[in-house]
Design a protein around this motif. Structure first.
Motif, PDB file in Angstrom:
ATOM      1  N   VAL A   1       6.314  -0.484  11.540  1.00 23.89           N
ATOM      2  CA  VAL A   1       6.717   0.508  10.731  1.00 23.89           C
ATOM      3  C   VAL A   1       6.059   1.004   9.588  1.00 23.89           C
ATOM      4  N   THR A   2       5.092   0.234   9.203  1.00 26.38           N
ATOM      5  CA  THR A   2       4.235   1.068   8.109  1.00 26.38           C
ATOM      6  C   THR A   2       2.928   1.739   8.643  1.00 26.38           C
TER       7      THR A   2
ATOM      8  N   SER B   1      -1.903   8.120   4.645  1.00 26.29           N
ATOM      9  CA  SER B   1      -1.327   8.506   3.212  1.00 26.29           C
ATOM     10  C   SER B   1      -1.457   7.274   2.418  1.00 26.29           C
ATOM     11  N   ALA B   2      -1.325   6.163   2.960  1.00 27.62           N
ATOM     12  CA  ALA B   2      -1.019   4.803   2.079  1.00 27.62           C
ATOM     13  C   ALA B   2      -2.433   4.318   2.173  1.00 27.62           C
ATOM     14  N   ALA B   3      -3.683   4.722   2.737  1.00 28.94           N
ATOM     15  CA  ALA B   3      -4.775   3.978   2.833  1.00 28.94           C
ATOM     16  C   ALA B   3      -4.596   2.486   3.452  1.00 28.94           C
ATOM     17  N   ILE B   4      -3.909   2.474   4.588  1.00 28.06           N
ATOM     18  CA  ILE B   4      -3.787   1.400   5.574  1.00 28.06           C
ATOM     19  C   ILE B   4      -4.915   1.522   6.390  1.00 28.06           C
ATOM     20  N   PRO B   5      -5.731   0.352   6.616  1.00 27.55           N
ATOM     21  CA  PRO B   5      -7.007   0.556   7.436  1.00 27.55           C
ATOM     22  C   PRO B   5      -6.655   0.345   8.851  1.00 27.55           C
TER      23      PRO B   5
ATOM     24  N   ALA C   1      17.810  19.299   2.226  1.00 29.65           N
ATOM     25  CA  ALA C   1      17.057  19.052   1.165  1.00 29.65           C
ATOM     26  C   ALA C   1      16.147  17.916   1.366  1.00 29.65           C
ATOM     27  N   GLN C   2      14.790  17.923   1.470  1.00 27.56           N
ATOM     28  CA  GLN C   2      13.897  16.627   1.708  1.00 27.56           C
ATOM     29  C   GLN C   2      13.546  16.221   0.308  1.00 27.56           C
ATOM     30  N   THR C   3      14.119  15.088  -0.275  1.00 31.17           N
ATOM     31  CA  THR C   3      13.618  14.551  -1.214  1.00 31.17           C
ATOM     32  C   THR C   3      12.841  13.280  -1.420  1.00 31.17           C
ATOM     33  N   ALA C   4      12.702  12.853  -0.136  1.00 28.92           N
ATOM     34  CA  ALA C   4      11.990  11.516  -0.204  1.00 28.92           C
ATOM     35  C   ALA C   4      10.643  11.492  -0.039  1.00 28.92           C
ATOM     36  N   ALA C   5       9.823  10.129  -0.171  1.00 28.47           N
ATOM     37  CA  ALA C   5       8.502  10.060   0.176  1.00 28.47           C
ATOM     38  C   ALA C   5       8.203  10.276   1.505  1.00 28.47           C
ATOM     39  N   HIS C   6       7.201  10.993   1.693  1.00 24.38           N
ATOM     40  CA  HIS C   6       6.678  11.006   3.061  1.00 24.38           C
ATOM     41  C   HIS C   6       5.345  10.847   3.171  1.00 24.38           C
ATOM     42  N   GLY C   7       4.800  10.507   4.338  1.00 27.18           N
ATOM     43  CA  GLY C   7       3.432  10.211   4.423  1.00 27.18           C
ATOM     44  C   GLY C   7       2.841  11.271   5.447  1.00 27.18           C
TER      45      GLY C   7
ATOM     46  N   LEU D   1       0.728  -1.196  -0.009  1.00 21.45           N
ATOM     47  CA  LEU D   1      -0.056  -0.046   0.173  1.00 21.45           C
ATOM     48  C   LEU D   1       0.791   1.222   0.040  1.00 21.45           C
ATOM     49  N   TYR D   2       1.860   1.150   0.830  1.00 26.32           N
ATOM     50  CA  TYR D   2       2.915   2.407   0.567  1.00 26.32           C
ATOM     51  C   TYR D   2       3.398   2.581  -0.638  1.00 26.32           C
ATOM     52  N   PHE D   3       3.833   1.370  -1.486  1.00 19.45           N
ATOM     53  CA  PHE D   3       4.214   1.403  -2.557  1.00 19.45           C
ATOM     54  C   PHE D   3       3.225   2.121  -3.634  1.00 19.45           C
ATOM     55  N   GLU D   4       1.853   1.646  -3.690  1.00 25.66           N
ATOM     56  CA  GLU D   4       1.101   2.171  -4.609  1.00 25.66           C
ATOM     57  C   GLU D   4       0.712   3.634  -4.339  1.00 25.66           C
TER      58      GLU D   4
END
Length: 214
Positions: A168-169, A175-179, A208-214, A110-113
Motif C-alpha cells: 500500500v505505500t 513522491s515519498a522518497a521510498i527506495p 473536491a479533491q482535498t487529500a494528500a496525493h502522491g 516516509l509518506y508522513f514526512e
C-alpha cells in the motif's frame, strides 16, 4: 455496506480491495481536515471509537482496522483473496502482521514526512527521520525482495489480501522518497498490482479533491 474512508494510506487498501471485488458499497468520505476532523465527531466515534479511518458498517456489524476490513470484504464476496486453505490463511495473517511492524511502518514514516506534513502545514521533511526510515525500509524490503523471488504473489500463484496490504505505500514511492527501485522483485510485484484499475485509482470520485496525493 458503508465504507468510511479518507484519501490516506490505510483507507487506500480498503478501497482498493472493495473496488477489486466490485462489491455494492456506499462510500462515505471522512474529512480529516474539517474543523477538528470529522473522525472525532460523536456520530463517527459511535462507529469507530478510535477516531480513525477506515471503518465499515455491514448491517449491524461495525468493523474498524483496514486489515480486518479487507479480510471481511474478501470473505463477504466469497473471493479467493481470503484463501480457503487454513495454512494459507495463517500465511495471510503472518504477512499482515509483518507489514504493520516493518514495511508499512517505515514506508508510512516516509509518506508522513514528504506528503502529510506539507498537507497539514507542518513544514518540510526532517532529513534525519527520512534517512532513518529509508534505512529501515531497505532492511525490510530486502526480506520481501528475497521472498518474492520465484513467486508471482506473496502466497505464490494466487493473489490475496496480503498483497494489497503489503504494497500500500508503494504507489507513493517517488513522491515519498521510498527506495522501491533498489528492489527489482518488489518492483516487479508492484507492477503487477498496478495492472489493476482499483489499485491505481482506489478512491471514489469526489467533487473536491482535498487529500494528500502522491
Amino acid at each position: 455496506m458503508k465504507l468510511y474512508y479518507a484519501e490516506t494510506l490505510a483507507p487506500r487498501k480498503a478501497c482498493a480491495v472493495a473496488g477489486y471485488l466490485g462489491l455494492p458499497i456506499e462510500y462515505v468520505f471522512v474529512d480529516l481536515g474539517k474543523g477538528d476532523g470529522e473522525q472525532k465527531s460523536p456520530d463517527y466515534l459511535a462507529i469507530n471509537p478510535n477516531g480513525t479511518v477506515p471503518s465499515l458498517v455491514d448491517g449491524d456489524r461495525k468493523l474498524w482496522e483496514a486489515d480486518a476490513i479487507i479480510c471481511h470484504l474478501a470473505q463477504r464476496a466469497g473471493s479467493g483473496l481470503w484463501p480457503r486453505d487454513a495454512q494459507q490463511q495463517i500465511d495471510v495473517v503472518r504477512w499482515l502482521s509483518w507489514n504493520n511492524q516493518h514495511l508499512y511502518r517505515h514506508g508510512n514514516a516516509l509518506y508522513f514526512e514528504h506528503l502529510i506534513k506539507r498537507w497539514v502545514g507542518m513544514g518540510e521533511p526532517d532529513p534525519s527521520k527520512v534517512e532513518e526510515a529509508q534505512g529501515f525500509f531497505r532492511k525490510h524490503a530486502s526480506v520481501l525482495d528475497q521472498h518474492l523471488t520465484g513467486r508471482k504473489w506473496l502466497l505464490g500463484d494466487d493473489l490475496s489480501v496480503a498483497d494489497f496490504a503489503v504494497g500500500v505505500t508503494l504507489p507513493y514511492a517517488k513522491s515519498a522518497a521510498i527506495p522501491l527501485d533498489e528492489f527489482p522483485e518488489v518492483r516487479r510485484w508492484h507492477d503487477q498490482l498496478n495492472a489493476f484499475d482499483s489499485w491505481r485509482n482506489p478512491f471514489p470520485a469526489r467533487p473536491a479533491q482535498t487529500a494528500a496525493h502522491g
